[in-house]
Design a protein around this motif. Structure first.
Motif, PDB file in Angstrom:
ATOM      1  N   UNK A 472       0.733  -0.986  -0.060  1.00  0.00           N
ATOM      2  CA  UNK A 472      -0.084   0.044  -0.096  1.00  0.00           C
ATOM      3  C   UNK A 472       0.817   1.045  -0.024  1.00  0.00           C
ATOM      4  N   UNK A 473       0.632   2.185  -0.839  1.00  0.00           N
ATOM      5  CA  UNK A 473       1.327   3.521  -0.870  1.00  0.00           C
ATOM      6  C   UNK A 473       0.130   4.419  -0.357  1.00  0.00           C
ATOM      7  N   UNK A 474       0.706   5.658   0.152  1.00  0.00           N
ATOM      8  CA  UNK A 474       0.205   6.937   0.470  1.00  0.00           C
ATOM      9  C   UNK A 474      -1.034   6.357   1.501  1.00  0.00           C
ATOM     10  N   UNK A 475      -0.731   5.725   2.584  1.00  0.00           N
ATOM     11  CA  UNK A 475      -1.746   5.276   3.295  1.00  0.00           C
ATOM     12  C   UNK A 475      -2.531   6.274   4.186  1.00  0.00           C
ATOM     13  N   UNK A 476      -2.192   7.287   4.375  1.00  0.00           N
ATOM     14  CA  UNK A 476      -3.058   8.311   5.272  1.00  0.00           C
ATOM     15  C   UNK A 476      -3.650   9.387   4.045  1.00  0.00           C
ATOM     16  N   UNK A 477      -3.504   9.146   2.620  1.00  0.00           N
ATOM     17  CA  UNK A 477      -4.112  10.214   1.869  1.00  0.00           C
ATOM     18  C   UNK A 477      -5.521   9.814   1.794  1.00  0.00           C
ATOM     19  N   UNK A 478      -6.293  10.914   1.666  1.00  0.00           N
ATOM     20  CA  UNK A 478      -7.925  10.874   1.773  1.00  0.00           C
ATOM     21  C   UNK A 478      -8.484  10.759   0.402  1.00  0.00           C
ATOM     22  N   UNK A 479      -7.846  10.944  -0.602  1.00  0.00           N
ATOM     23  CA  UNK A 479      -8.402  11.054  -1.905  1.00  0.00           C
ATOM     24  C   UNK A 479      -7.771  10.099  -3.017  1.00  0.00           C
ATOM     25  N   UNK A 480      -6.485   9.386  -2.789  1.00  0.00           N
ATOM     26  CA  UNK A 480      -5.835   8.635  -3.515  1.00  0.00           C
ATOM     27  C   UNK A 480      -5.722   7.330  -2.842  1.00  0.00           C
ATOM     28  N   UNK A 481      -6.231   6.261  -3.881  1.00  0.00           N
ATOM     29  CA  UNK A 481      -5.956   4.916  -3.536  1.00  0.00           C
ATOM     30  C   UNK A 481      -4.751   4.183  -4.272  1.00  0.00           C
ATOM     31  N   UNK A 482      -3.608   3.984  -3.761  1.00  0.00           N
ATOM     32  CA  UNK A 482      -2.480   3.638  -4.883  1.00  0.00           C
ATOM     33  C   UNK A 482      -1.747   2.399  -4.016  1.00  0.00           C
ATOM     34  N   UNK A 483      -1.229   1.651  -4.945  1.00  0.00           N
ATOM     35  CA  UNK A 483      -0.613   0.343  -4.492  1.00  0.00           C
ATOM     36  C   UNK A 483       0.412  -0.133  -5.436  1.00  0.00           C
ATOM     37  N   UNK A 484       1.371  -0.938  -5.143  1.00  0.00           N
ATOM     38  CA  UNK A 484       2.260  -1.754  -6.068  1.00  0.00           C
ATOM     39  C   UNK A 484       1.765  -3.170  -6.026  1.00  0.00           C
ATOM     40  N   UNK A 485       2.085  -4.005  -6.955  1.00  0.00           N
ATOM     41  CA  UNK A 485       2.369  -5.540  -6.926  1.00  0.00           C
ATOM     42  C   UNK A 485       3.557  -5.779  -7.609  1.00  0.00           C
ATOM     43  N   UNK A 486       4.420  -6.733  -7.007  1.00  0.00           N
ATOM     44  CA  UNK A 486       5.735  -6.857  -7.490  1.00  0.00           C
ATOM     45  C   UNK A 486       6.165  -8.518  -7.382  1.00  0.00           C
ATOM     46  N   UNK A 487       6.382  -8.986  -8.623  1.00  0.00           N
ATOM     47  CA  UNK A 487       7.158 -10.410  -8.442  1.00  0.00           C
ATOM     48  C   UNK A 487       8.531 -10.060  -9.296  1.00  0.00           C
ATOM     49  N   UNK A 488       9.171 -11.279  -9.564  1.00  0.00           N
ATOM     50  CA  UNK A 488      10.601 -11.190  -9.972  1.00  0.00           C
ATOM     51  C   UNK A 488      10.670 -10.569 -11.284  1.00  0.00           C
ATOM     52  N   UNK A 489       9.698 -10.351 -11.859  1.00  0.00           N
ATOM     53  CA  UNK A 489       9.980  -9.806 -13.493  1.00  0.00           C
ATOM     54  C   UNK A 489       9.052  -8.506 -13.610  1.00  0.00           C
ATOM     55  N   UNK A 490       8.131  -8.107 -12.757  1.00  0.00           N
ATOM     56  CA  UNK A 490       7.328  -7.006 -12.912  1.00  0.00           C
ATOM     57  C   UNK A 490       6.997  -6.281 -11.627  1.00  0.00           C
TER      58      UNK A 490
END
Length: 543
Positions: A472-490
């Protein structure tokens, strides 16, 4: 049978509520031949399985969740031959049929219960949960989920039977091995017919102990579920999902253990309760707190990573339409519908699409209570009137929360009744069917439908959707929901704006060299400004 590289991890499931999907014979009620006639539409969308709400023979006291014969089809939906044809036609298109199983209770019109009521010595008596007593003096003060006592008196026997739901839904006694064997044989019979999986209704309530006032997560629950899996589900390549309102991430690890000892996954509802006043009923709504939603979903993503499996959903036959609930079903209907889809489908788990969600179908607002059908809605209206609530205030709660929002007929075209039926529909079609319908969507390359189609294709083409670790990115942001997904290639960024106004997002500066996989606005543009309800997935690929 381990759940390591199962097909359902890469799958997308589509839920059909048969009564409202497609009518084939003009009686105003959706049916199995109607579903068959729309399989090519679902194939075009790209789904892998259909979760079919109950079509078994039933008095329909609780919309088919009160089964009087597990091995017969309710005539209003068609015949067993129709069901066999549905299995065959779906299989031709690479679609599995996932049936809805109700194993906690039967209808009081089921032959087991009709026998059980005859005498205490009847072989079927112990198929249900009974307690001796006196009329008017209940075994305890437990109430049913639908209101009123959870005990019903049978004068002939001098006993009460236990029912967690309607009085017409007596609970089965899972302590009795004969009950379990009957249920297992029935499920195997459906597997031989062609069923490709099962959704298990209120399965966390089978191990009830009424004397201790325990209904869900009873002491023997996981013992029963492991036996069920061993005897049945491990004998085929099934997709299985348990409905468990009482699940926590730790309990969900047991349900969806990668060793395959229980289910493929579980439906949990923690995120769905976030816009309800704490300690009050579902009708008492509060605005969604995005920070809480993000932290809730992140908790499930991180806790089940490599130890279980998530189901991803925001809609079903019991929930209001998500675009009306957490989006903007007016000016930004298309944008918010696709934004919410992006947020959900980017996470780890198996996504579920509820009929019409892929069109951006909305809640309905009928003028009077007389136009509503749902028993829960009608009961609430009556109760709140008696408590002194103003009718207009009650109707606002109904517009926001009624189960009928999900049950208006599917909107196929701008023709009369939305193309659902040539007769009088069992329930009114949402008046906006002239604007929002499948025909319009299929003719517009930028429609919500084609966006869902692209999301589904992305999931199938990129393993990071299945195995990538969530952050989870920007956990306290009240307007944006952003996250990353990461594996060995992407490494993939999912970035969504939950607001009806532009929002700056510095993350986009960091990711500007990445490849845009999908965006819900027609024109691409550089910079770090997210437009109202904008969603984008950006990826870096390579070692």
């Amino acid at each position: 049978m381990e759940n390591k590289n199962k097909w359902w991890k890469n799958a997308v499931v589509y839920q059909i509520y048969p009564k409202s999907f497609q009518d084939s014979d003009g009686d105003g009620i959706g049916d199995i031949p109607g579903i068959i006639s729309r399989l090519d539409y679902l194939k075009k969308l790209g789904i892998d399985a259909i979760w079919l709400s109950p079509v078994y023979r039933s008095p329909q006291d609780d919309n088919g969740y009160d089964i009087s014969d597990y091995q017969d089809i309710e005539p209003m939906f068609g015949t067993m031959e129709d069901m066999e044809q549905l299995f065959a036609e779906a299989k031709k298109r690479g679609i599995r049929i996932m049936m809805d199983l109700v194993l906690n209770h039967t209808s009081d019109e089921h032959r087991w219960f009709l026998e059980a009521k005859k005498s205490k010595d009847n072989p079927y008596h112990d198929y249900y949960v009974w307690r001796d007593g006196e009329e008017g003096i209940y075994p305890n003060d437990m109430n049913s989920a639908f209101g009123g006592p959870a005990w019903e008196w049978v004068p002939k026997l001098g006993q009460y039977y236990f029912h967690q739901f309607s009085v017409k839904q007596p609970d089965l006694n899972w302590e009795n091995p004969k009950v379990r064997r009957e249920l297992y044989d029935m499920i195997l019979w459906w597997m031989e017919k062609g069923a490709g999986g099962f959704r298990l209704d209120v399965i966390d309530q089978i191990a009830k102990e009424p004397d201790l006032k325990i209904t869900n997560n009873g002491p023997k629950l996981h013992e029963f579920l492991r036996e069920l899996s061993r005897e049945i589900f491990q004998k085929g390549d099934m997709i299985t999902v348990g409905e468990a309102w009482g699940a926590t991430p730790e309990i969900a690890k047991k349900y969806s253990n990668p060793d395959g000892s229980e289910f493929s996954m579980v439906f949990q509802f923690e995120h769905i309760m976030l816009d309800q006043e704490e300690g009050k009923e579902k009708w008492d709504t509060i605005p969604l707190n995005l920070v809480k939603l993000k932290k809730c979903l992140a908790k499930w993503q991180n806790t089940l990573y490599q130890t279980g499996w998530n189901s991803l959903f925001m809609n079903n036959h019991d929930l209001p339409r998500i675009v009306s609930r957490w989006g903007n079903d007016g000016k930004y209907r298309k944008e918010s519908a696709t934004m919410l889809a992006t947020m959900l489908h980017g996470m780890q788990g198996t996504p579920y699409i509820y009929q019409g969600e892929e069109l951006g179908m909305t809640n309905v607002q009928f003028d009077s209570i007389e136009e509503y059908e749902d028993i829960e809605t009608l009961n609430m209206y009556k109760e709140r009137l008696e408590k002194g609530y103003h009718p207009e205030e009650i109707m606002q709660s109904i517009y926001a929360r009624s189960r009928d929002n999900a049950r208006t007929p599917m909107q196929w075209s701008g023709d009369e009744n939305g193309g659902f039926t040539t007769g009088e529909p069992w329930f009114a079609v949402n008046p906006n069917y002239t604007r929002i319908n499948a025909k319009e969507a299929l003719e517009d390359e930028n429609s919500v439908f084609y966006y869902y189609q692209k999301l589904i294709r992305l999931r199938k083409e990129n393993p990071v959707f299945v195995n990538g670790k969530f952050e989870l990115l920007l956990p306290e942001d009240e307007r944006i929901f952003a996250y990353t997904r990461t594996n060995e290639h992407t490494k993939m960024l999912v970035c969504t704006n939950f607001m009806d106004e532009e929002v700056s997002c510095p993350l986009l500066d960091e990711w500007k060299a990445g490849e845009v996989w999908i965006r819900n606005y027609e024109d691409d543009r550089e910079g770090n400004i997210l437009r109202p309800y904008e969603a984008v997935i950006i990826a870096f690929t390579g070692k």
